[in-house]
Design a protein around this motif. Structure first.
Motif, PDB file in Angstrom:
ATOM      1  N   GLU A  46      -4.241   6.103  11.022  1.00 19.90           N
ATOM      2  CA  GLU A  46      -5.500   5.367  11.177  1.00 19.90           C
ATOM      3  C   GLU A  46      -5.504   4.085  10.364  1.00 19.90           C
ATOM      4  OE1 GLU A  46     -10.278   6.165  11.370  1.00 19.90           O
ATOM      5  OE2 GLU A  46      -8.895   7.814  10.990  1.00 19.90           O
ATOM      6  N   GLU A  47      -4.980   4.148   9.152  1.00 18.99           N
ATOM      7  CA  GLU A  47      -4.919   2.946   8.325  1.00 18.99           C
ATOM      8  C   GLU A  47      -3.963   1.920   8.909  1.00 18.99           C
ATOM      9  OE1 GLU A  47      -5.924   4.994   3.989  1.00 18.99           O
ATOM     10  OE2 GLU A  47      -3.879   5.036   4.780  1.00 18.99           O
ATOM     11  N   LEU A  48      -2.861   2.380   9.476  1.00 11.24           N
ATOM     12  CA  LEU A  48      -1.916   1.459  10.115  1.00 11.24           C
ATOM     13  C   LEU A  48      -2.560   0.709  11.270  1.00 11.24           C
ATOM     14  CD1 LEU A  48       1.352   3.583  10.146  1.00 11.24           C
ATOM     15  CD2 LEU A  48       1.088   1.339   9.103  1.00 11.24           C
ATOM     16  N   LEU A  49      -3.442   1.382  11.995  1.00  8.17           N
ATOM     17  CA  LEU A  49      -4.102   0.737  13.128  1.00  8.17           C
ATOM     18  C   LEU A  49      -5.022  -0.397  12.678  1.00  8.17           C
ATOM     19  CD1 LEU A  49      -5.040   3.898  15.244  1.00  8.17           C
ATOM     20  CD2 LEU A  49      -3.200   2.269  15.688  1.00  8.17           C
ATOM     21  N   GLU A  50      -5.490  -0.324  11.451  1.00  9.95           N
ATOM     22  CA  GLU A  50      -6.395  -1.353  10.940  1.00  9.95           C
ATOM     23  C   GLU A  50      -5.667  -2.597  10.439  1.00  9.95           C
ATOM     24  OE1 GLU A  50      -9.568  -1.291  11.086  1.00  9.95           O
ATOM     25  OE2 GLU A  50     -10.206   0.798  11.237  1.00  9.95           O
ATOM     26  N   LYS A  78      -8.467  -6.394   4.200  1.00 13.46           N
ATOM     27  CA  LYS A  78      -7.853  -6.889   2.963  1.00 13.46           C
ATOM     28  C   LYS A  78      -8.033  -5.883   1.829  1.00 13.46           C
ATOM     29  CE  LYS A  78      -8.111 -11.905   3.737  1.00 13.46           C
ATOM     30  NZ  LYS A  78      -8.459 -11.901   5.174  1.00 13.46           N
ATOM     31  N   LEU A  79      -9.229  -5.305   1.736  1.00 15.81           N
ATOM     32  CA  LEU A  79      -9.480  -4.288   0.714  1.00 15.81           C
ATOM     33  C   LEU A  79      -8.647  -3.033   0.987  1.00 15.81           C
ATOM     34  CD1 LEU A  79     -13.352  -4.643   0.296  1.00 15.81           C
ATOM     35  CD2 LEU A  79     -11.573  -5.373  -1.309  1.00 15.81           C
ATOM     36  N   LEU A  80      -8.448  -2.728   2.272  1.00 12.75           N
ATOM     37  CA  LEU A  80      -7.599  -1.591   2.627  1.00 12.75           C
ATOM     38  C   LEU A  80      -6.179  -1.821   2.143  1.00 12.75           C
ATOM     39  CD1 LEU A  80      -6.942   1.057   4.092  1.00 12.75           C
ATOM     40  CD2 LEU A  80      -6.698  -0.260   6.216  1.00 12.75           C
ATOM     41  N   ALA A  81      -5.672  -3.044   2.299  1.00 13.39           N
ATOM     42  CA  ALA A  81      -4.322  -3.362   1.837  1.00 13.39           C
ATOM     43  C   ALA A  81      -4.212  -3.177   0.326  1.00 13.39           C
ATOM     44  CB  ALA A  81      -3.953  -4.786   2.237  1.00 13.39           C
ATOM     45  N   VAL A  82      -5.257  -3.576  -0.390  1.00 11.21           N
ATOM     46  CA  VAL A  82      -5.273  -3.365  -1.849  1.00 11.21           C
ATOM     47  C   VAL A  82      -5.242  -1.867  -2.166  1.00 11.21           C
ATOM     48  CG1 VAL A  82      -6.629  -3.676  -3.957  1.00 11.21           C
ATOM     49  CG2 VAL A  82      -6.465  -5.536  -2.291  1.00 11.21           C
ATOM     50  N   LYS A  83      -6.013  -1.091  -1.392  1.00 13.07           N
ATOM     51  CA  LYS A  83      -6.037   0.363  -1.565  1.00 13.07           C
ATOM     52  C   LYS A  83      -4.646   0.957  -1.377  1.00 13.07           C
ATOM     53  CE  LYS A  83      -7.910   4.534   0.630  1.00 13.07           C
ATOM     54  NZ  LYS A  83      -8.797   5.049   1.724  1.00 13.07           N
ATOM     55  N   LEU A  84      -3.943   0.494  -0.352  1.00 13.37           N
ATOM     56  CA  LEU A  84      -2.598   1.006  -0.099  1.00 13.37           C
ATOM     57  C   LEU A  84      -1.646   0.648  -1.242  1.00 13.37           C
ATOM     58  CD1 LEU A  84      -2.099   0.269   3.723  1.00 13.37           C
ATOM     59  CD2 LEU A  84      -3.021   2.311   2.625  1.00 13.37           C
TER      60      LEU A  84
END
Length: 476
Positions: free
Chosen positions: A202-206, A217-223
């Motif tokens: 799911e995160e990859l799809l975003e 962008k915040l998701l990338a920081v989370k990863l």
């Protein structure tokens, strides 16, 4: 050497045991499984919970099959996660959707009404069974049914995936798990520190929306923070099919399923019209394994077998596949030798790939969909004709490409085959044209900018002259 049928129940097996009765087995289990994909692990768990002995025989040195390399996404109607999230689904609704979908094609062997109804009944039960074995699953919140506009379709989707898994929990089995391709490209600064970016499907799809959304962008920081934390705590997270098979392997080992690698099966042992066991190898020699209850062949297809490709899907090449090395089809032929019915040999769950310079021999080849799903991109054949909907499912993108190629082979229209296609990329804003083209191609091929000079010299990337359509480029 091929196994030869011999009179009076005798046969020669790879030049060994001539004249010896095949009822003389070296070992006996209740159930024998050939191959170690997702279905194999599930069968192993089921048999062990029923108190039966079982062995999984995998011919390669790695466990997990193509399932482990894949996204690990399962289409499971009426699954418990839909109920959890308040999404309406039922057997009848799923059946309406499936029957509407298949009504558009002729009934084919292997896809009967009885089988479809059985799948709709048993698939959600399988999910609950796996969860009871401690396998952590969930759903992708937004993965629409591929034809969600049909009666019974669900826009939110019916997909089930495994939660991220720390492969270090496998201990010694970690090195035997087939690596997954479901990974986030790591920026060079993190790669130098050996930090990965573990992400769920799911995160990859975003992530493709990172240039347009602060949420992503915040998701990338989370990863990145998740990867740093994993580095500090000694964890190694994997997602997709790697997470699914990692969790299944962990549960199988825990419950006592016997799994043997480097144990190829060369023959099904048949007596009295029934499969009684298999011929494999052990310690470098032939080894007969009896199966009291039956044999499950879950050994994949023939993506790595050029001879079978030429027979069933001519015009395709083993060099195009990302399937595992063991996907060579000999068990299909062995079952055919005993009279097994076959159908849909030209079908497969496919995804078009690109072969840019340097990627011809790589295991992981860049896919086409990340590029053609972007704005201002279309897929065309070698005559310049657009022949498909680039936003379709993986099956719907692979099938028209093969169908058109087959037509060209039949009518000898050679140069217009779609087996080798072009992506036409139009950049409407002239001042940002090169940057946008470069960004789009980078997403489709790797985390690094593409080597424009090398691509152009090899005709992988062609930019029309000024007297042609401005701001257009084409990538093969």
């Amino acid at each position: 050497m091929m196994n030869q049928q011999m009179p009076s129940g005798q046969r020669t097996v790879a030049g060994f045991t001539k004249g010896k009765s095949m009822t003389s087995f070296d070992e006996t289990f209740d159930f024998v499984v050939v191959g170690s994909g997702g279905g194999s692990m599930c069968a192993g768990l089921l048999m062990k919970t029923a108190g039966k002995s079982i062995v999984i025989l995998e011919k390669t040195n790695l466990v997990g099959g193509t399932t482990s390399r894949s996204g690990g996404v399962m289409w499971i109607p009426n699954n418990p996660f839909l109920k959890r999230d308040g999404i309406d689904d039922s057997f009848d609704k799923a059946s309406t959707y499936l029957e509407t979908l298949v009504s558009k094609q002729a009934e084919v062997a292997g896809s009967t009404l009885e089988r479809r109804r059985k799948y709709l009944t048993e698939a959600p039960r399988m999910v609950e069974f796996l969860m009871n074995q401690g396998i952590k699953l969930t759903r992708v919140s937004e993965w629409p049914d591929y034809y969600d506009d049909l009666p019974g379709g669900i826009a939110a989707g019916r997909t089930v995936i495994a939660e991220l898994f720390n492969v270090n929990e496998l201990g010694a089995w970690k090195q035997k798990l087939q690596p997954t391709f479901i990974q986030v490209p790591v920026p060079p600064v993190l790669a130098r520190m050996k930090i990965s970016l573990p992400a769920s499907v799911e995160e990859l799809l975003e992530l493709p929306g990172i240039n347009r959304s602060w949420y992503v962008k915040l998701l990338a920081v989370k990863l990145a923070l998740r990867g740093i934390a994993a580095k500090l705590t000694g964890k190694q997270w994997v997602g997709g099919g790697g997470a699914l098979q990692g969790r299944m392997l962990q549960a199988a080992v825990r419950t006592g399923v016997e799994i043997r690698t480097e144990s190829p099966v060369s023959e099904l042992i048949v007596e009295g019209g029934a499969v009684k066991g298999v011929l494999t190898t052990k310690d470098g020699g032939p080894w007969r394994v009896a199966a009291r209850l039956g044999v499950l062949v879950n050994a994949g297809g023939f993506a790595r077998n050029q001879r079978m490709r030429d027979q069933y899907i001519p015009g395709t090449s083993v060099k195009w596949t990302m399937s595992i090395a063991g996907d060579t089809g000999e068990m299909i032929e062995e079952m055919m030798r005993h009279g097994a019915a076959i159908a849909q040999m030209e079908e497969r769950v496919g995804n078009q790939v690109t072969l840019p310079p340097g990627a011809e021999e790589s295991e992981g080849k860049p896919g086409v969909q990340p590029m053609t799903a972007s704005p201002h991109c279309i897929l065309i054949d070698q005559s310049g004709v657009r022949y498909m909907n680039e936003g379709g499912s993986t099956c719907c993108t692979a099938r028209p490409c093969w169908r058109e190629t087959k037509w060209c082979l039949r009518c000898q229209a050679g140069p217009y085959s779609t087996a080798s296609s072009w992506t036409s990329i139009c950049c409407p804003v002239r001042s940002h044209g090169v940057r946008r083209r470069r960004a789009g191609l980078t997403r489709a091929t790797s985390s690094r900018p593409i080597p424009l000079k090398r691509w152009r010299s090899s005709s992988t990337l062609i930019q029309p002259h000024s007297n042609q359509l401005s701001n257009d480029s084409m990538a093969s």
